[in-house]
Design a protein around this motif. Sequence first.
Motif, short mmCIF file in Angstrom:
data_model
loop_
_atom_site.label_atom_id
_atom_site.label_comp_id
_atom_site.label_asym_id
_atom_site.label_seq_id
_atom_site.Cartn_x
_atom_site.Cartn_y
_atom_site.Cartn_z
N LYS A 278 0.55 -1.12 0.14
CA LYS A 278 0.08 0.39 0.15
C LYS A 278 0.81 1.44 -0.12
N GLU A 279 1.51 1.46 0.69
CA GLU A 279 2.88 2.53 1.07
C GLU A 279 3.94 2.55 -0.45
N LYS A 282 0.96 4.20 -3.25
CA LYS A 282 0.54 5.69 -3.08
C LYS A 282 2.45 6.97 -3.39
N ARG A 283 3.40 6.11 -3.04
CA ARG A 283 4.03 6.46 -3.12
C ARG A 283 4.37 6.67 -5.02
N GLY A 285 1.72 6.59 -6.34
CA GLY A 285 0.75 7.14 -7.51
C GLY A 285 0.99 8.72 -7.30
#
Length: 285
Positions: A278-279, A282-283, A285
């Motif tokens: 998930k992390e 996010k990076r 995205g």
Amino acid sequence: MTHFSRIPSRVAGALLTGAVLCGTAACTTSGDHTATSGNINAAPVAAVQKAVDKGAKLNSVSYQLSGRVPGQGTVDGKVSFSMRPRAIDMRMKASGGKEEGEFSVRLVGDAVYLGGDGKATAALGGKHWIKFAMKDKGADALGGMQQQADQDPAAQASLLTQSDDVKKVGEETVDGVRTSHYAGVVEVADLLNERGAKSALDAERRKKVIEQYQQLGVSKLTLDIWIGPGDRTVKFRERAQAAQGPLDVSIRFFDVNKPVRVQVPPASDTVDLEQKLKEAGKRLG
């Protein structure tokens, strides 16, 4: 995490195929493959079938595993397995293969925890465990653990009843228990014949087990089972020649139908793969 991520795909997956899935002779119901009255092997087949049926009623079992796994060398360890609640505590040591060292697999519900040796710890920034969910795509990326664990633990032992030459080898003492030793050879291609399957579910369970052998490149299996008092399976052994080398695994059973307690590793000592993905998303995205 490169070194650590190879542990489940190269070692744990093979062990789950060759151990948890092959020899427990417990936990679920398999098809009825009792020999016909005209078969001279009817008595040995019936004895093996009784042991399989007995094991089908078990909810949990622990066993010691040792032998050789194709591409992995020598393995040795202990496994505790429970169906309800679903839990696995596997502690293994591998040597002489592509991946050597000690590792652990713990399954609690849908969460899988993989623990490795010093090299794996270094790759995890000092932590000892990596966690992922069985239902996530991350599980497939780390060796298809869901496919392995969803297989039928009883189906492997039941394959011996499909042999055309099941015979009683003799009476032997295993770990202090007087047993009857039965053995036979099965052709993997012949196992595709669904004779005796009571339902589509039984047929699907058999199919999954057979597919595991096909993936290993196994064409012929030599199976041995040692049956003690009360039709209880005391020991199981499988031997075959696979694409990556010999398969020769023996399993000795103990602690039948006793609670399996699996300790969840501390969160502070665990890398959560789902969270890391998930992390990373996010990076990106």
